[in-house]
Write a protein that holds these residues in place. Structure first.
Motif, PDB file in Angstrom:
ATOM      1  N   SER A   1       2.661   3.921  -2.163  1.00  0.00           N
ATOM      2  CA  SER A   1       3.050   2.687  -2.454  1.00  0.00           C
ATOM      3  C   SER A   1       3.265   2.286  -1.213  1.00  0.00           C
ATOM      4  CB  SER A   1       3.983   2.788  -3.300  1.00  0.00           C
ATOM      5  OG  SER A   1       5.660   3.688  -2.924  1.00  0.00           O
ATOM      6  N   ASP A   2       3.587   3.167   0.141  1.00  0.00           N
ATOM      7  CA  ASP A   2       3.421   2.712   1.427  1.00  0.00           C
ATOM      8  C   ASP A   2       2.328   2.327   2.316  1.00  0.00           C
ATOM      9  OD1 ASP A   2       3.204   5.249   1.738  1.00  0.00           O
ATOM     10  OD2 ASP A   2       4.967   5.658   1.673  1.00  0.00           O
ATOM     11  N   GLU A   3       1.543   2.451   2.043  1.00  0.00           N
ATOM     12  CA  GLU A   3       0.009   2.102   2.167  1.00  0.00           C
ATOM     13  C   GLU A   3      -0.284   0.579   2.972  1.00  0.00           C
ATOM     14  OE1 GLU A   3      -1.076   1.458  -1.607  1.00  0.00           O
ATOM     15  OE2 GLU A   3      -0.314   2.963  -0.915  1.00  0.00           O
ATOM     16  N   GLN A   4       0.425  -0.664   2.926  1.00  0.00           N
ATOM     17  CA  GLN A   4       0.724  -2.242   3.109  1.00  0.00           C
ATOM     18  C   GLN A   4       0.922  -1.779   4.186  1.00  0.00           C
ATOM     19  OE1 GLN A   4      -1.866  -3.258   0.590  1.00  0.00           O
ATOM     20  NE2 GLN A   4      -0.503  -5.003   2.549  1.00  0.00           N
ATOM     21  N   LEU A   5       2.139  -0.792   4.934  1.00  0.00           N
ATOM     22  CA  LEU A   5       2.408  -0.668   6.145  1.00  0.00           C
ATOM     23  C   LEU A   5       1.655  -0.489   6.881  1.00  0.00           C
ATOM     24  CD1 LEU A   5       5.207  -1.864   7.798  1.00  0.00           C
ATOM     25  CD2 LEU A   5       5.874   0.423   7.324  1.00  0.00           C
TER      26      LEU A   5
END
Length: 144
Positions: free
Chosen positions: A12-16
């Protein structure tokens, strides 16, 4: 810098990570390779593949991960950056190193999660292992 490999683990933090890669790719006119290393199939690691429902479940997981990679790469393409998503099965560190060589990568971008002492003692840090084994520059992005 023509090729950037971004390690994606779907926590859930791949966007960063994708955003940092996008910023660099825009500056250097680079191609982004979004790579997710999936766990190897059970028969690969010496276990029987098990009942059909287990295999079907695993195939469904892999299809979903592949769709997510394609979605991320399409979003980058819409922003004007060349990008491709790759889903590879195998041992994480070894596959990242292998794919980096195959794709002629100039930079690896990986995230780092802070873990406790016991986790680090038994499992270790993936990002730390990438830094140790890579001959390619590595950009570590803190995710906590």
């Amino acid at each position: 810098m023509k090729n950037i490999l971004v390690t994606i683990d779907f926590n859930s933090d791949e966007q960063l990570l994708v955003e940092k890669a996008f910023q660099l790719a825009k500056q250097f006119d680079s191609k982004i390779w979004l790579v997710h290393i999936a766990a190897p199939d059970p028969d690969f690691i010496g276990y029987e593949v098990g009942p059909q429902y287990i295999r079907d479940s695993r195939a469904s997981e892999l299809r979903e991960e592949h769709k997510l990679l394609q979605k991320l790469s399409n979003e980058l393409k819409e922003k004007g950056v060349t990008a491709e998503g790759l889903l590879v099965q195998g041992a994480t560190i070894e596959m990242i190193m292998e794919e980096s060589k195959k794709l002629n990568v100039d930079l690896i971008i990986a995230g780092h999660h802070e873990h406790g002492f016991l986790y680090n003692a038994f499992v270790g840090s993936i990002s730390g292992q990438i830094v140790k084994k890579s001959k390619i520059p590595v950009l570590i992005i803190p995710l906590d």
